[in-house]
Design an enzyme around this catalytic site. Structure first.
Site, PDB file in Angstrom:
ATOM      1  N   LYS A  12       6.390  18.202  -7.792  1.00 19.45           N
ATOM      2  CA  LYS A  12       5.791  18.148  -6.358  1.00 19.45           C
ATOM      3  C   LYS A  12       6.249  19.289  -5.897  1.00 19.45           C
ATOM      4  O   LYS A  12       7.253  19.974  -6.117  1.00 19.45           O
ATOM      5  CB  LYS A  12       6.418  16.722  -6.066  1.00 19.45           C
ATOM      6  CG  LYS A  12       5.803  15.480  -6.668  1.00 19.45           C
ATOM      7  CD  LYS A  12       6.268  14.138  -5.905  1.00 19.45           C
ATOM      8  CE  LYS A  12       5.851  13.002  -6.702  1.00 19.45           C
ATOM      9  NZ  LYS A  12       6.557  11.753  -5.920  1.00 19.45           N
ATOM     10  N   TYR A  52      -3.490   9.158  -5.392  1.00 25.73           N
ATOM     11  CA  TYR A  52      -2.609   8.057  -5.000  1.00 25.73           C
ATOM     12  C   TYR A  52      -3.490   6.846  -4.393  1.00 25.73           C
ATOM     13  O   TYR A  52      -3.013   6.136  -3.631  1.00 25.73           O
ATOM     14  CB  TYR A  52      -1.514   8.523  -4.049  1.00 25.73           C
ATOM     15  CG  TYR A  52      -0.323   9.169  -4.784  1.00 25.73           C
ATOM     16  CD1 TYR A  52       0.361   8.529  -5.531  1.00 25.73           C
ATOM     17  CD2 TYR A  52       0.102  10.510  -4.242  1.00 25.73           C
ATOM     18  CE1 TYR A  52       1.388   9.089  -6.337  1.00 25.73           C
ATOM     19  CE2 TYR A  52       1.237  10.891  -4.674  1.00 25.73           C
ATOM     20  CZ  TYR A  52       1.867  10.230  -5.793  1.00 25.73           C
ATOM     21  OH  TYR A  52       3.293  10.847  -6.416  1.00 25.73           O
ATOM     22  N   PHE A  60       3.697   4.083   3.957  1.00 30.19           N
ATOM     23  CA  PHE A  60       4.172   5.391   3.734  1.00 30.19           C
ATOM     24  C   PHE A  60       3.075   6.510   3.016  1.00 30.19           C
ATOM     25  O   PHE A  60       3.196   7.598   3.063  1.00 30.19           O
ATOM     26  CB  PHE A  60       5.388   5.569   2.695  1.00 30.19           C
ATOM     27  CG  PHE A  60       5.317   5.050   1.449  1.00 30.19           C
ATOM     28  CD1 PHE A  60       4.543   5.497   0.401  1.00 30.19           C
ATOM     29  CD2 PHE A  60       5.434   3.741   1.182  1.00 30.19           C
ATOM     30  CE1 PHE A  60       4.241   5.086  -0.868  1.00 30.19           C
ATOM     31  CE2 PHE A  60       5.050   2.913  -0.135  1.00 30.19           C
ATOM     32  CZ  PHE A  60       4.821   3.829  -1.149  1.00 30.19           C
ATOM     33  N   ARG A  88       8.429   8.700 -18.106  1.00 28.56           N
ATOM     34  CA  ARG A  88       8.780   7.975 -16.913  1.00 28.56           C
ATOM     35  C   ARG A  88      10.460   7.959 -16.951  1.00 28.56           C
ATOM     36  O   ARG A  88      11.023   8.067 -15.915  1.00 28.56           O
ATOM     37  CB  ARG A  88       8.426   6.592 -17.002  1.00 28.56           C
ATOM     38  CG  ARG A  88       6.936   6.413 -16.568  1.00 28.56           C
ATOM     39  CD  ARG A  88       6.387   6.782 -15.410  1.00 28.56           C
ATOM     40  NE  ARG A  88       6.962   5.405 -14.355  1.00 28.56           N
ATOM     41  CZ  ARG A  88       6.477   5.398 -13.148  1.00 28.56           C
ATOM     42  NH1 ARG A  88       6.055   6.340 -12.619  1.00 28.56           N
ATOM     43  NH2 ARG A  88       6.880   4.529 -12.422  1.00 28.56           N
ATOM     44  N   THR A  94      11.704   5.610  -9.184  1.00 28.16           N
ATOM     45  CA  THR A  94      11.007   5.997  -8.170  1.00 28.16           C
ATOM     46  C   THR A  94      12.065   6.512  -6.902  1.00 28.16           C
ATOM     47  O   THR A  94      11.868   7.490  -6.310  1.00 28.16           O
ATOM     48  CB  THR A  94      10.265   4.881  -7.694  1.00 28.16           C
ATOM     49  OG1 THR A  94       9.189   4.604  -8.692  1.00 28.16           O
ATOM     50  CG2 THR A  94       9.275   5.546  -6.503  1.00 28.16           C
ATOM     51  N   ARG A 105      15.301  12.674 -11.373  1.00 30.20           N
ATOM     52  CA  ARG A 105      15.589  12.364  -9.969  1.00 30.20           C
ATOM     53  C   ARG A 105      17.066  12.225  -9.786  1.00 30.20           C
ATOM     54  O   ARG A 105      17.508  12.183  -8.749  1.00 30.20           O
ATOM     55  CB  ARG A 105      14.587  11.059  -9.738  1.00 30.20           C
ATOM     56  CG  ARG A 105      13.380  11.411  -9.683  1.00 30.20           C
ATOM     57  CD  ARG A 105      12.247  10.132  -9.713  1.00 30.20           C
ATOM     58  NE  ARG A 105      10.974  10.471  -9.314  1.00 30.20           N
ATOM     59  CZ  ARG A 105      10.029   9.507  -9.611  1.00 30.20           C
ATOM     60  NH1 ARG A 105      10.186   8.453 -10.251  1.00 30.20           N
ATOM     61  NH2 ARG A 105       8.706   9.984  -9.097  1.00 30.20           N
ATOM     62  N   ASN A 115      11.211  13.036  -4.148  1.00 29.10           N
ATOM     63  CA  ASN A 115      11.645  12.690  -5.406  1.00 29.10           C
ATOM     64  C   ASN A 115      11.278  13.404  -6.460  1.00 29.10           C
ATOM     65  O   ASN A 115      11.159  13.242  -7.612  1.00 29.10           O
ATOM     66  CB  ASN A 115      11.452  11.189  -5.663  1.00 29.10           C
ATOM     67  CG  ASN A 115       9.868  10.862  -5.532  1.00 29.10           C
ATOM     68  OD1 ASN A 115       9.005  11.433  -5.525  1.00 29.10           O
ATOM     69  ND2 ASN A 115       9.755   9.467  -6.023  1.00 29.10           N
ATOM     70  N   HIS A 118       6.256  13.720 -10.551  1.00 30.48           N
ATOM     71  CA  HIS A 118       5.460  12.434 -10.715  1.00 30.48           C
ATOM     72  C   HIS A 118       5.220  12.301 -12.124  1.00 30.48           C
ATOM     73  O   HIS A 118       5.253  13.387 -13.054  1.00 30.48           O
ATOM     74  CB  HIS A 118       4.299  12.797  -9.936  1.00 30.48           C
ATOM     75  CG  HIS A 118       3.005  11.794 -10.617  1.00 30.48           C
ATOM     76  ND1 HIS A 118       2.884  10.510 -10.059  1.00 30.48           N
ATOM     77  CD2 HIS A 118       2.049  11.826 -11.568  1.00 30.48           C
ATOM     78  CE1 HIS A 118       1.931   9.822 -10.834  1.00 30.48           C
ATOM     79  NE2 HIS A 118       1.532  10.636 -11.605  1.00 30.48           N
ATOM     80  N   GLU A 129      -5.618  10.392 -14.684  1.00 30.78           N
ATOM     81  CA  GLU A 129      -5.002  11.278 -13.929  1.00 30.78           C
ATOM     82  C   GLU A 129      -5.038  12.859 -14.475  1.00 30.78           C
ATOM     83  O   GLU A 129      -5.355  13.838 -13.969  1.00 30.78           O
ATOM     84  CB  GLU A 129      -3.352  11.124 -13.905  1.00 30.78           C
ATOM     85  CG  GLU A 129      -3.232   9.995 -12.934  1.00 30.78           C
ATOM     86  CD  GLU A 129      -1.533   9.524 -12.749  1.00 30.78           C
ATOM     87  OE1 GLU A 129      -1.257   8.575 -12.126  1.00 30.78           O
ATOM     88  OE2 GLU A 129      -0.750  10.155 -13.427  1.00 30.78           O
TER      89      GLU A 129
HETATM   90  P1  IDP Z   1       6.320   6.792  -9.072  1.00 33.31           P
HETATM   91  O1  IDP Z   1       6.123   8.116  -8.322  1.00 33.31           O
HETATM   92  O2  IDP Z   1       7.791   6.309  -9.510  1.00 33.31           O
HETATM   93  O3  IDP Z   1       5.321   6.320  -9.757  1.00 33.31           O
HETATM   94  P2  IDP Z   1       4.930   5.041  -6.762  1.00 33.31           P
HETATM   95  O4  IDP Z   1       5.444   3.518  -6.666  1.00 33.31           O
HETATM   96  O5  IDP Z   1       3.544   5.127  -7.660  1.00 33.31           O
HETATM   97  O6  IDP Z   1       6.130   5.729  -7.609  1.00 33.31           O
HETATM   98  O7  IDP Z   1       4.956   5.787  -5.554  1.00 33.31           O
HETATM   99  C1  IDP Z   1       4.347   7.028  -5.621  1.00 33.31           C
HETATM  100  C2  IDP Z   1       5.077   7.999  -4.798  1.00 33.31           C
HETATM  101  O8  IDP Z   1       5.188   7.440  -3.442  1.00 33.31           O
HETATM  102  C3  IDP Z   1       6.842   7.904  -4.903  1.00 33.31           C
HETATM  103  O9  IDP Z   1       7.016   8.895  -6.244  1.00 33.31           O
HETATM  104  C4  IDP Z   1       7.398   8.436  -3.826  1.00 33.31           C
HETATM  105  O10 IDP Z   1       7.105  10.007  -3.754  1.00 33.31           O
HETATM  106  C5  IDP Z   1       6.399   7.764  -2.844  1.00 33.31           C
HETATM  107  N1  IDP Z   1       7.023   6.659  -2.478  1.00 33.31           N
HETATM  108  C6  IDP Z   1       7.169   5.472  -3.000  1.00 33.31           C
HETATM  109  N2  IDP Z   1       7.722   4.390  -2.356  1.00 33.31           N
HETATM  110  C7  IDP Z   1       7.973   5.047  -0.997  1.00 33.31           C
HETATM  111  C8  IDP Z   1       8.725   4.551   0.031  1.00 33.31           C
HETATM  112  O11 IDP Z   1       9.072   3.269   0.049  1.00 33.31           O
HETATM  113  N3  IDP Z   1       8.672   5.459   1.096  1.00 33.31           N
HETATM  114  C9  IDP Z   1       8.269   6.757   0.700  1.00 33.31           C
HETATM  115  N4  IDP Z   1       7.777   7.240  -0.046  1.00 33.31           N
HETATM  116  C10 IDP Z   1       7.518   6.085  -1.104  1.00 33.31           C
HETATM  117 MG    MG Z   2       3.162   5.924  -9.603  1.00 30.02          MG
END
Ligand code: IDP
Ligand code: MG
Length: 154
Positions: A12, A52, A60, A88, A94, A105, A115, A118, A129
């Site tokens: 990212k 997304y 968010f 993963r 996450t 991470r 974070n 992805h 994707e």
């Molecule tokens: P992942 O990246 O581990 O698959 P997802 O739930 O798919 O997690 O969420 C996508 C991205 O959205 C996360 O990597 C993070 O950057 C952001 N994100 C997820 N949950 C939150 C939150 O509660 N607050 C702010 N950003 C979030």
């Molecule tokens: Mg995800």
């Protein structure tokens, strides 16, 4: 579980700006995965919203899109046995504060909204994707020189 399973991994904008492309690539290379495609890209808001789309109802979502649109992203396809699930695991949870040390991470991030990386969460989503981020023919097909030293059986 074929050794040709592919996953979409992206560094990212924070990871790119913090100089973490090299260290992140190294983790996948050293584990034994094979790089099948890579590019630095700023695909724009509509593309990031499509990526997304499943999260569009989350509070968010707007800040997530702003974050992802804030600089170039290093988009990659990594290939190998169980690449999606293991990818993963290499990324970590996450929320970086819940990520184990030794994960990307867990070693490089603190806030969930910064974070660093992805990774696809299922084989089906990986295919979607990859199709979104790469054109036909952008992924390179080749046998890695180390293949027989990584895999007992193809
Ligand atoms: P992942 O990246 O581990 O698959 P997802 O739930 O798919 O997690 O969420 C996508 C991205 O959205 C996360 O990597 C993070 O950057 C952001 N994100 C997820 N949950 C939150 C939150 O509660 N607050 C702010 N950003 C979030
Ligand atoms: Mg995800």
């Amino acid at each position: 579980m074929a050794a040709s399973e592919q996953t979409f991994i992206a560094i990212k904008p924070d990871g790119v700006q913090r100089g973490l492309i090299g260290p992140i690539i190294s983790r996948f290379e050293q584990r034994g995965f094979k790089l099948a495609a890579i590019k630095l890209t700023s695909p724009g808001k509509a593309h990031l919203e499509a990526h997304y789309a499943d999260l569009s109802e989350k509070p968010f979502f707007p800040s997530l899109i702003e974050y992802m649109n804030s600089g170039p992203i290093c988009a990659m396809i990594w290939e190998g046995r169980d690449a999606v699930k293991t990818g993963r695991a290499i990324l970590g949870a996450t929320n970086p504060l819940a990520s184990a040390p030794g994960t990307i991470r867990g070693d490089y991030a603190i806030d969930v909204g910064r974070n660093v990386c992805h990774g696809s969460d299922s084989v089906e989503n990986a295919q979607k994707e990859i199709a979104l981020w790469f054109k036909e023919g952008e992924a390179v097909s080749y046998k890695a020189a180390q293949f027989d030293w990584i895999y007992e059986k193809p």
